[in-house]
Design a protein around this motif. Structure first.
Motif, PDB file in Angstrom:
ATOM      1  N   MET A  38       3.888 -10.093   7.612  1.00 35.66           N
ATOM      2  CA  MET A  38       4.700  -8.931   7.917  1.00 35.66           C
ATOM      3  C   MET A  38       3.777  -7.724   8.051  1.00 35.66           C
ATOM      4  O   MET A  38       2.713  -7.681   7.435  1.00 35.66           O
ATOM      5  N   ARG A  39       4.185  -6.768   8.806  1.00 32.85           N
ATOM      6  CA  ARG A  39       3.394  -5.564   9.021  1.00 32.85           C
ATOM      7  C   ARG A  39       3.519  -4.622   7.811  1.00 32.85           C
ATOM      8  O   ARG A  39       4.418  -4.738   6.991  1.00 32.85           O
ATOM      9  N   ILE A  40       2.615  -3.678   7.725  1.00 34.75           N
ATOM     10  CA  ILE A  40       2.557  -2.772   6.577  1.00 34.75           C
ATOM     11  C   ILE A  40       3.845  -1.963   6.430  1.00 34.75           C
ATOM     12  O   ILE A  40       4.316  -1.720   5.319  1.00 34.75           O
ATOM     13  N   GLY A  41       4.450  -1.562   7.542  1.00 29.99           N
ATOM     14  CA  GLY A  41       5.689  -0.785   7.475  1.00 29.99           C
ATOM     15  C   GLY A  41       6.833  -1.566   6.852  1.00 29.99           C
ATOM     16  O   GLY A  41       7.618  -1.028   6.066  1.00 29.99           O
ATOM     17  N   GLU A  42       6.929  -2.846   7.187  1.00 34.29           N
ATOM     18  CA  GLU A  42       7.977  -3.684   6.605  1.00 34.29           C
ATOM     19  C   GLU A  42       7.731  -3.908   5.121  1.00 34.29           C
ATOM     20  O   GLU A  42       8.655  -3.848   4.312  1.00 34.29           O
ATOM     21  N   LEU A  43       6.474  -4.142   4.736  1.00 40.41           N
ATOM     22  CA  LEU A  43       6.156  -4.312   3.322  1.00 40.41           C
ATOM     23  C   LEU A  43       6.487  -3.035   2.546  1.00 40.41           C
ATOM     24  O   LEU A  43       7.063  -3.093   1.457  1.00 40.41           O
ATOM     25  N   ALA A  44       6.168  -1.902   3.115  1.00 37.39           N
ATOM     26  CA  ALA A  44       6.487  -0.619   2.476  1.00 37.39           C
ATOM     27  C   ALA A  44       7.995  -0.472   2.304  1.00 37.39           C
ATOM     28  O   ALA A  44       8.478  -0.079   1.233  1.00 37.39           O
ATOM     29  N   ARG A  45       8.747  -0.796   3.332  1.00 33.93           N
ATOM     30  CA  ARG A  45      10.200  -0.675   3.277  1.00 33.93           C
ATOM     31  C   ARG A  45      10.793  -1.619   2.240  1.00 33.93           C
ATOM     32  O   ARG A  45      11.648  -1.233   1.440  1.00 33.93           O
ATOM     33  N   ARG A  46      10.312  -2.839   2.189  1.00 35.27           N
ATOM     34  CA  ARG A  46      10.876  -3.842   1.284  1.00 35.27           C
ATOM     35  C   ARG A  46      10.520  -3.597  -0.182  1.00 35.27           C
ATOM     36  O   ARG A  46      11.231  -4.043  -1.075  1.00 35.27           O
ATOM     37  N   THR A  47       9.428  -2.902  -0.427  1.00 36.44           N
ATOM     38  CA  THR A  47       9.001  -2.671  -1.810  1.00 36.44           C
ATOM     39  C   THR A  47       9.231  -1.237  -2.279  1.00 36.44           C
ATOM     40  O   THR A  47       9.116  -0.961  -3.467  1.00 36.44           O
ATOM     41  N   GLY A  48       9.510  -0.333  -1.361  1.00 35.22           N
ATOM     42  CA  GLY A  48       9.682   1.072  -1.727  1.00 35.22           C
ATOM     43  C   GLY A  48       8.369   1.768  -2.033  1.00 35.22           C
ATOM     44  O   GLY A  48       8.351   2.820  -2.676  1.00 35.22           O
ATOM     45  N   VAL A  49       7.254   1.207  -1.578  1.00 30.56           N
ATOM     46  CA  VAL A  49       5.923   1.748  -1.811  1.00 30.56           C
ATOM     47  C   VAL A  49       5.401   2.295  -0.490  1.00 30.56           C
ATOM     48  O   VAL A  49       5.597   1.678   0.561  1.00 30.56           O
ATOM     49  N   SER A  50       4.742   3.430  -0.532  1.00 32.03           N
ATOM     50  CA  SER A  50       4.255   4.032   0.706  1.00 32.03           C
ATOM     51  C   SER A  50       3.155   3.199   1.360  1.00 32.03           C
ATOM     52  O   SER A  50       2.440   2.454   0.685  1.00 32.03           O
ATOM     53  N   GLU A  51       3.031   3.348   2.653  1.00 32.95           N
ATOM     54  CA  GLU A  51       1.951   2.666   3.376  1.00 32.95           C
ATOM     55  C   GLU A  51       0.592   3.107   2.848  1.00 32.95           C
ATOM     56  O   GLU A  51      -0.331   2.302   2.746  1.00 32.95           O
TER      57      GLU A  51
END
Length: 104
Positions: A1-14
């Motif tokens: 998954m791309r960094i933006g999706e990981l950020a969205r799914r975890t609530g952590v900033s890119e």
């Protein structure tokens, strides 16, 4: 998954995710175009990292702890060491539930 999706799914900033990678806490493959490509298990890894930061650990200690974190099947990692678990048990009281939950 791309960094933006990981950020969205975890609530952590890119930005934080890039920091985690820089500190050796998180790993990503690269696409032919050079973009980060994280595996699905990165979601759990980021959540664990956040819990450890919230418990008061710094990134170097987290980097030591991550190898003993439970694998996806719920068992301890094969490279976990009793010495590390004992050392972490001496950390502040906030850390105890995290160590008990994720290690041994």
């Amino acid at each position: 998954m791309r960094i933006g999706e990981l950020a969205r799914r975890t609530g952590v900033s890119e930005r934080s995710l890039r920091y985690y990678e820089q500190q050796g806490l998180l790993a990503a493959d690269r696409t032919p175009g050079g973009q980060r490509d994280y595996p699905e298990r990165a979601v759990d890894r980021v959540i664990r990292i956040q819990e450890l930061f919230a418990a008061g650990l710094h990134s170097k200690k987290i980097a030591q702890l991550l190898p003993c974190m439970r694998d996806a099947d719920g068992r301890p990692s094969e490279i976990a060491t009793p010495k590390l678990v004992a050392e972490l048990s001496a950390e502040p009281p906030l850390l105890a539930p995290v160590v008990i939950h994720w290690c041994w």
